[in-house]
Scaffold this motif. Structure first.
Motif, mmCIF file in Angstrom:
data_model
loop_
_atom_site.group_PDB
_atom_site.id
_atom_site.type_symbol
_atom_site.label_atom_id
_atom_site.label_comp_id
_atom_site.label_asym_id
_atom_site.label_seq_id
_atom_site.Cartn_x
_atom_site.Cartn_y
_atom_site.Cartn_z
ATOM 1 N N HIS A 1 -4.455 5.671 -5.028
ATOM 2 C CA HIS A 1 -4.491 6.939 -5.755
ATOM 3 C C HIS A 1 -3.163 7.110 -6.493
ATOM 4 O O HIS A 1 -2.233 7.756 -6.012
ATOM 5 C CB HIS A 1 -4.729 8.094 -4.783
ATOM 6 C CG HIS A 1 -6.005 7.969 -4.015
ATOM 7 N ND1 HIS A 1 -7.230 8.359 -4.526
ATOM 8 C CD2 HIS A 1 -6.259 7.455 -2.783
ATOM 9 C CE1 HIS A 1 -8.181 8.118 -3.643
ATOM 10 N NE2 HIS A 1 -7.619 7.558 -2.573
ATOM 11 N N MET A 2 -3.112 6.518 -7.683
ATOM 12 C CA MET A 2 -1.856 6.496 -8.416
ATOM 13 C C MET A 2 -1.399 7.887 -8.854
ATOM 14 O O MET A 2 -0.206 8.105 -9.086
ATOM 15 C CB MET A 2 -1.973 5.567 -9.625
ATOM 16 C CG MET A 2 -2.202 4.104 -9.263
ATOM 17 S SD MET A 2 -0.882 3.406 -8.220
ATOM 18 C CE MET A 2 0.457 3.281 -9.404
ATOM 19 N N GLU A 3 -2.317 8.830 -8.934
ATOM 20 C CA GLU A 3 -1.936 10.191 -9.309
ATOM 21 C C GLU A 3 -1.110 10.871 -8.209
ATOM 22 O O GLU A 3 -0.493 11.915 -8.456
ATOM 23 C CB GLU A 3 -3.186 11.014 -9.627
ATOM 24 C CG GLU A 3 -4.039 11.426 -8.433
ATOM 25 C CD GLU A 3 -4.977 10.332 -7.930
ATOM 26 O OE1 GLU A 3 -5.761 10.615 -6.997
ATOM 27 O OE2 GLU A 3 -4.931 9.204 -8.473
ATOM 28 N N ARG A 4 -1.089 10.270 -7.006
ATOM 29 C CA ARG A 4 -0.342 10.858 -5.892
ATOM 30 C C ARG A 4 1.016 10.173 -5.653
ATOM 31 O O ARG A 4 1.745 10.554 -4.747
ATOM 32 C CB ARG A 4 -1.160 10.767 -4.603
ATOM 33 C CG ARG A 4 -2.521 11.419 -4.655
ATOM 34 C CD ARG A 4 -3.231 11.199 -3.328
ATOM 35 N NE ARG A 4 -4.622 11.601 -3.387
ATOM 36 C CZ ARG A 4 -5.522 11.342 -2.429
ATOM 37 N NH1 ARG A 4 -5.128 10.677 -1.342
ATOM 38 N NH2 ARG A 4 -6.773 11.730 -2.553
ATOM 39 N N VAL A 5 1.343 9.168 -6.440
ATOM 40 C CA VAL A 5 2.561 8.397 -6.195
ATOM 41 C C VAL A 5 3.802 9.273 -6.305
ATOM 42 O O VAL A 5 3.950 10.050 -7.256
ATOM 43 C CB VAL A 5 2.691 7.220 -7.193
ATOM 44 C CG1 VAL A 5 4.049 6.536 -7.027
ATOM 45 C CG2 VAL A 5 1.577 6.225 -6.983
ATOM 46 N N VAL A 6 4.684 9.133 -5.321
ATOM 47 C CA VAL A 6 6.024 9.713 -5.392
ATOM 48 C C VAL A 6 7.017 8.575 -5.182
ATOM 49 O O VAL A 6 7.020 7.935 -4.129
ATOM 50 C CB VAL A 6 6.240 10.802 -4.320
ATOM 51 C CG1 VAL A 6 7.664 11.347 -4.409
ATOM 52 C CG2 VAL A 6 5.218 11.926 -4.472
ATOM 53 N N ASP A 7 7.832 8.299 -6.191
ATOM 54 C CA ASP A 7 8.851 7.254 -6.070
ATOM 55 C C ASP A 7 10.051 7.797 -5.300
ATOM 56 O O ASP A 7 10.550 8.885 -5.606
ATOM 57 C CB ASP A 7 9.307 6.783 -7.445
ATOM 58 C CG ASP A 7 8.242 6.003 -8.185
ATOM 59 O OD1 ASP A 7 7.205 5.675 -7.566
ATOM 60 O OD2 ASP A 7 8.444 5.720 -9.379
ATOM 61 N N GLU A 8 10.498 7.032 -4.311
ATOM 62 C CA GLU A 8 11.720 7.368 -3.582
ATOM 63 C C GLU A 8 12.558 6.104 -3.449
ATOM 64 O O GLU A 8 12.148 5.146 -2.802
ATOM 65 C CB GLU A 8 11.404 7.927 -2.195
ATOM 66 C CG GLU A 8 10.742 9.290 -2.212
ATOM 67 C CD GLU A 8 10.877 10.007 -0.879
ATOM 68 O OE1 GLU A 8 12.027 10.277 -0.473
ATOM 69 O OE2 GLU A 8 9.840 10.272 -0.249
ATOM 70 N N THR A 9 13.712 6.101 -4.068
ATOM 71 C CA THR A 9 14.593 4.926 -4.032
ATOM 72 C C THR A 9 16.031 5.280 -3.675
ATOM 73 O O THR A 9 16.886 4.403 -3.659
ATOM 74 C CB THR A 9 14.591 4.203 -5.399
ATOM 75 O OG1 THR A 9 15.008 5.119 -6.418
ATOM 76 C CG2 THR A 9 13.198 3.683 -5.743
ATOM 77 N N ASP A 10 16.288 6.527 -3.371
ATOM 78 C CA ASP A 10 17.654 6.965 -3.075
ATOM 79 C C ASP A 10 17.875 6.954 -1.566
ATOM 80 O O ASP A 10 17.826 7.980 -0.894
ATOM 81 C CB ASP A 10 17.884 8.370 -3.637
ATOM 82 C CG ASP A 10 19.335 8.805 -3.488
ATOM 83 O OD1 ASP A 10 20.201 7.923 -3.305
ATOM 84 O OD2 ASP A 10 19.592 10.025 -3.564
ATOM 85 N N PHE A 11 18.110 5.767 -1.012
ATOM 86 C CA PHE A 11 18.274 5.608 0.421
ATOM 87 C C PHE A 11 19.750 5.575 0.796
ATOM 88 O O PHE A 11 20.625 5.428 -0.044
ATOM 89 C CB PHE A 11 17.614 4.305 0.900
ATOM 90 C CG PHE A 11 16.247 4.072 0.317
ATOM 91 C CD1 PHE A 11 15.315 5.089 0.274
ATOM 92 C CD2 PHE A 11 15.911 2.840 -0.205
ATOM 93 C CE1 PHE A 11 14.064 4.894 -0.271
ATOM 94 C CE2 PHE A 11 14.669 2.624 -0.760
ATOM 95 C CZ PHE A 11 13.732 3.658 -0.793
ATOM 96 N N ILE A 12 20.001 5.666 2.092
ATOM 97 C CA ILE A 12 21.363 5.510 2.593
ATOM 98 C C ILE A 12 21.672 4.013 2.632
ATOM 99 O O ILE A 12 21.292 3.305 3.571
ATOM 100 C CB ILE A 12 21.522 6.142 3.990
ATOM 101 C CG1 ILE A 12 21.173 7.627 3.938
ATOM 102 C CG2 ILE A 12 22.952 5.934 4.502
ATOM 103 C CD1 ILE A 12 21.125 8.299 5.289
#
Length: 241
Positions: A164-175
């Motif tokens: 479900h690409m409409e639900r994608v949330v990108d998160e790349t800001d990790f510790i």
């Protein structure tokens, strides 16, 4: 023949992917690799549960525990050895399983010194496999940790109806620090197991929005070729010993 024992997991993968991502991916990689070497490899059904000690805060994640997981795989190996099989490849689509599969390979070698049992980190993690990831990836470092570009691409290719690409949330800001960071092939000298809620709000580690089904097909082919090469090495190691 080399017997392939694939294991996956049932684990939350962001908002856009199913709980069975790790199982679907390693099942496809393992069976595709075995099909490349039909006279030298046989793939058992994939085990859909794994070790997830770091994601208990994300609903849908199941954890069978490290010791139970090791005992289960060892019991399978013991049975197969008694039946006359002597070459094994332990594969995983879930990173949490990998250190325990290393233990299983060591235990198996101790119990059954006449066999050859090997494992490795996930897939697309060595040689040409790493090159294939780097050649086609659209994300930078941190874009492929979990439910990111690579896994999303696989599911877009294998089961687009579950994505479900409409639900994608990108998160790349990790510790991230020089010796501890998250990407497909984890980097740095430090090994740790912090809770993932420190880094991600949605359960995703990566840039799933950049995934394409075309790259999923490319990476599946490259992963199968990588595993086929490993199978040939297992045969060579066994024969030369």
């Amino acid at each position: 023949q080399t017997v392939l024992l694939p294991s996956g997991g049932t684990e939350q993968h962001g908002y856009h992917l199913p709980l069975s991502v790790d199982t679907i991916c390693i099942d496809a990689v393992s069976h595709t690799a075995a099909a490349l070497l039909p006279d030298q490899a046989f793939c058992l059904p994939v085990f859909p549960y794994g070790v997830s000690t770091h994601r208990s805060s994300f609903a849908g994640t199941l954890n069978c525990g490290g010791r139970a997981f090791e005992d289960f795989v060892l019991a399978l190996l013991d049975t197969l050895v008694r039946r006359g099989f002597d070459r094994f490849y332990l594969l995983s689509g879930h990173g949490g399983n990998c250190s325990f599969l290393v233990n299983v390979a060591k235990y198996a070698g101790e119990r059954h010194p006449h066999i050859f049992c090997a494992t490795t980190w996930l897939y697309l993690s060595s040689g040409a496999g790493v090159e294939a990831v780097q050649r086609w990836r659209r994300s930078g470092r941190g874009g492929m940790g979990h439910a990111g570009e690579l896994e999303t691409a696989f599911i877009l290719h294998l089961h687009p109806e579950l994505t479900h690409m409409e639900r994608v949330v990108d998160e790349t800001d990790f510790i991230s620090t020089p010796n501890y960071y998250m990407d497909w092939v984890e980097g740095g000298a430090l090994v740790a197991n912090p809770p993932w809620y420190d880094d991600t709000q949605t359960g995703a580690y990566g840039a799933g929005s950049l995934a394409t089904a075309e790259n999923g097909a490319r990476w599946l082919e490259a992963a199968a070729q990588e595993k086929a090469g490993h199978i040939l090495e297992i045969h060579e190691q066994f024969q030369r010993r």
